[in-house]
Design an enzyme around this catalytic site. Structure first.
Site, short mmCIF file in Angstrom:
data_model
loop_
_atom_site.label_atom_id
_atom_site.label_comp_id
_atom_site.label_asym_id
_atom_site.label_seq_id
_atom_site.Cartn_x
_atom_site.Cartn_y
_atom_site.Cartn_z
N HIS A 173 -77.06 -63.96 -13.28
CA HIS A 173 -77.14 -63.52 -14.70
C HIS A 173 -76.95 -64.66 -15.66
O HIS A 173 -77.78 -64.59 -16.83
CB HIS A 173 -76.26 -62.44 -14.64
CG HIS A 173 -75.90 -61.85 -16.22
ND1 HIS A 173 -76.48 -60.59 -16.66
CD2 HIS A 173 -75.21 -62.47 -17.37
CE1 HIS A 173 -76.10 -60.32 -18.01
NE2 HIS A 173 -75.44 -61.52 -18.34
N GLU A 174 -76.06 -65.36 -15.31
CA GLU A 174 -75.63 -66.54 -16.32
C GLU A 174 -76.87 -67.52 -16.28
O GLU A 174 -77.15 -68.17 -17.32
CB GLU A 174 -74.33 -67.28 -16.15
CG GLU A 174 -73.21 -66.29 -16.06
CD GLU A 174 -73.03 -65.78 -17.42
OE1 GLU A 174 -73.18 -66.37 -18.43
OE2 GLU A 174 -72.72 -64.51 -17.72
N HIS A 177 -79.45 -66.79 -18.50
CA HIS A 177 -79.27 -67.29 -20.22
C HIS A 177 -79.57 -68.66 -20.20
O HIS A 177 -79.91 -69.14 -21.23
CB HIS A 177 -77.77 -66.94 -20.40
CG HIS A 177 -77.26 -65.40 -20.63
ND1 HIS A 177 -78.13 -64.53 -21.42
CD2 HIS A 177 -76.17 -64.59 -20.10
CE1 HIS A 177 -77.48 -63.46 -21.36
NE2 HIS A 177 -76.34 -63.58 -20.56
N GLU A 259 -78.73 -59.14 -22.75
CA GLU A 259 -77.75 -58.88 -21.70
C GLU A 259 -78.56 -57.97 -20.47
O GLU A 259 -78.59 -58.14 -19.33
CB GLU A 259 -76.65 -58.07 -22.10
CG GLU A 259 -75.52 -58.91 -22.66
CD GLU A 259 -75.12 -60.41 -22.14
OE1 GLU A 259 -74.85 -59.91 -20.73
OE2 GLU A 259 -75.02 -61.36 -22.63
#
Length: 665
Positions: A173-174, A177, A259
């Site tokens: 997930h990070e 980003h 997100e």
């Protein structure tokens, strides 16, 4: 024109930055008008009953407005300058501790292994890792202006309470980003909100000062003045926090969408929806709030889950609800997780949320996944100008641009195999500054005879870290020989955290030493070109600066394209005739149809290549896929890809801030 998800999201992040600046200026204007309104009523007796719009243009009005704008601008500027240190500055701001690469702690090693696998599989330099030791909640965030200096911060609760699969889901997930350019947007949001908050802070200070002095002065004319100051302070406090309210609304509106996309990316990267869903479920049970830092609300939009408690959660939350996120990952996932918890912990209290079969969650994931994955077949046919000109009908088209900013099963298998083959001594050396430096030297001399290796290294100046260290090289060189081709850049990516710890002067000396070793035989190989350019991009002056968009068409960058594609065409062709054919095919999509064909450039120097790549990095994100695919055509036109050709291909992508996963060739 359709483009792969990575480039779309990069362009979207840049548009979001412009939108945020516009919304911030709008908020500043509204706050300034509100403060001026307070000033108008306070000075009304002195203004001879002027109408408000006339008062605004009076000396009082102009001075009040200018002061408010100056204070907000100063608050944002101070925080902006404070955060100029990038990701490491944000990590220190929240009290995080760096995790040493050679840490002995089992939980920290688990995190490092997961992050290294993800970095090598995606072609991104390994980010620096930090842990918030005092935080028991489950949370994480990445910060920085570029992927070169990104840091990943996790809480102690995330390290100790998440399984490896769940931690992998959070890390993926990070990484999303990092790929999408969200980090830079998030750090800028902190600075912009700091300015809006400045008015409320001043109001609070005036209130406290007036009440404190009012108690001491008592009833008098001065006391009434203090009371007036308190009322003004209260008004400013209210205005300031109304501004913060709208700032949070802006923050939440942008962050929620990102997100959901990052959750979808995590599923795509790990192919394990249980991992990220399990991590979210545990946050729902145990919380992810940051309780030991005063910056929790500043960081809310950056974190994996909500980091601060706030009222009006449905309006101001920077993330969709936990239930919505889990339902979006896979229909029925929330019900399965609750059932699993009930079976393993019968006395556990389940948090309540939306129904497990909520169709809105499913449609949210479908929308997010379609933006992330895109219709690959259709994209491949339209992403590059080469689509109709350069590929024979019977050969499948390989679009390298579709691989940028992704992790696939092949690259993940490569990463796992690469790390498992690394001898422990070799891997531990890459975690030290001296070992990482010696790796750079070893990569350049590993194929030379023993006597020539020693002769090359004697030309380097002695230095405790940057000089030649034969004892370390004796451990690195045999390992490089046994691991084989195609792993040199992954090894460099593994060594990047240690190389980034070099001082600016040491970085310059390292690059100079590498150039000296390259020039020793008066010729430059493709790998030497790639290595030198890689070190310049990641360690040279300005490596951490964001490259602005300078070109929105190919016309101004044609000379740079000609040099790059000319070099690749020659590198991938056995004869000059074939190289010219490949070069013309690759350039066909960038020049006018009626223009006479160009001849392949005779020679491209190292400096010319680096200058060309700097120019091409200034292209708009949506123009970069065609350049990547044209380069890919140059090395695949003969139906095969040599390891050194692909290393150069990855270098080109890296220099254009387009991380490309490794390829088994």
């Amino acid at each position: 024109m359709a483009h792969s998800g990575f480039f779309q999201r990069q362009a979207h992040a840049r548009r979001n930055t412009s939108l945020l600046v516009f919304l911030f200026l709008t908020a500043v204007a509204l706050i300034t008008l509100a403060v001026c309104l307070v000033g108008y009523f306070v000075t009304r007796s002195e203004s001879s009953g002027l109408a408000f719009h006339h008062w605004l243009l009076s000396n009082h009005g102009l001075l009040t407005g200018a002061t408010v704008i100056l204070l907000i601008g100063l608050g944002s500027l101070l925080r902006w300058v404070d955060l100029a240190g990038g990701g490491s500055r944000v990590a220190k701001m929240v009290g995080a501790r760096p995790i040493e690469p050679d840490t002995r702690d089992g939980e920290e090693r688990k995190l490092r292994n997961v992050v290294e696998e993800m970095a090598i599989a995606s072609g991104v330099p390994v980010p620096e890792l930090y842990v918030m030791d005092q935080e028991t909640g489950i949370n994480a965030f990445v910060a920085g202006y570029t992927a070169n200096e990104a840091v990943m911060v996790v809480t102690h609760g995330a390290l100790t309470q998440l399984s490896r699969d769940e931690l992998q889901g959070v890390v993926a997930h990070e990484f999303s980003h990092i790929f999408n350019g969200d980090m830079r947007l998030n750090v800028r949001l902190i600075a912009l909100l700091a300015g809006i908050l400045m008015i409320g802070q001043i109001g609070g200070f005036l209130m406290r000062a007036s009440f404190y002095r009012g108690h001491r002065i008592g009833r008098s004319r001065d006391g009434r003045a203090q009371a007036a100051m308190g009322i003004i302070g209260l008004a400013l406090l209210v205005i300031g926090y109304v501004g913060v309210f709208f700032g949070r609304l802006i923050q939440a509106a942008v962050s929620r969408q990102r997100e959901m996309l990052a959750d979808a990316s995590s599923v795509q990267f790990t192919r394990n929806p249980d991992g990220i869903a399990g991590a979210l479920f545990k946050i729902g049970l145990k919380g992810g709030y940051l309780d030991t830092t005063s910056h929790a609300s500043d960081m809310n939009h950056m974190c994996f889950g909500e980091s601060a408690r706030m009222k009006f959660t449905s309006l101001l939350a920077s993330h969709p609800s936990i239930d919505d996120r889990i339902n979006a990952i896979q229909p029925g996932m929330l019900a399965r997780l609750r059932s699993r918890l009930r079976d393993t912990e019968p006395g556990a209290t389940l948090y309540r949320g939306s129904a497990p079969g909520d169709s809105s969650g499913t449609s949210a994931f479908t929308a997010a996944a379609s933006e992330i994955l895109g219709p690959v077949t259709g994209q491949a046919a339209r992403t590059s100008p080469l689509a109709s000109r350069t590929e024979p009908a019977n050969r499948p088209v390989r679009r390298f641009s579709n691989q940028v900013g992704t992790i696939n099963r092949q690259s993940e298998d490569f990463a796992l195999g690469f790390l498992s083959r690394l001898p422990a001594t070799f891997r531990n050396l890459l975690y030290t500054r001296a070992g990482a430096v010696q790796l750079c030297y070893a990569l350049l001399i590993s194929e030379l005879p023993r006597d020539q290796q020693l002769a090359r290294l004697t030309g380097l100046a002695s230095h405790p870290v940057l000089g030649s260290q034969p004892d370390l090289l004796e451990k690195l060189l045999p390992a490089l020989d046994s691991i084989g081709d195609g792993v040199r850049f992954p090894a460099l990516e593994l060594a990047m955290p240690a190389l980034r710890k070099l001082d600016p002067e040491e970085r310059e000396m390292l690059i100079a030493n590498v150039q000296k070793l390259v020039a020793a035989d008066n010729r430059v190989s493709l790998f030497e070109l790639a290595l030198t350019s890689f070190l310049h991009r990641h360690l040279g002056t300005g490596a951490d600066r964001v490259v602005p968009v300078r070109y929105k068409s190919y016309r101004p960058v044609l000379p740079a394209l000609q040099r790059l594609l000319g070099l690749l065409a020659r590198a991938g062709s056995p004869s000059l005739v074939e190289a010219e054919t490949v070069y013309r095919e690759a350039m066909a999509g960038f020049i006018d149809a009626g223009r006479p064909p160009e001849e392949v450039p005779e020679k491209v120097t190292m400096r010319q290549l680096q200058e060309a790549l700097v120019v091409l990095n200034g292209l708009s994100p949506l123009l970069k896929p065609a350049v990547i695919d044209a380069c890919g055509h140059c090395i695949t036109h003969d139906g095969k890809v040599e390891p050194r050709e692909y290393e150069l291909m990855r270098l080109v992508a890296d220099q254009m801030d387009c991380p490309m996963p490794p390829l088994l060739v």
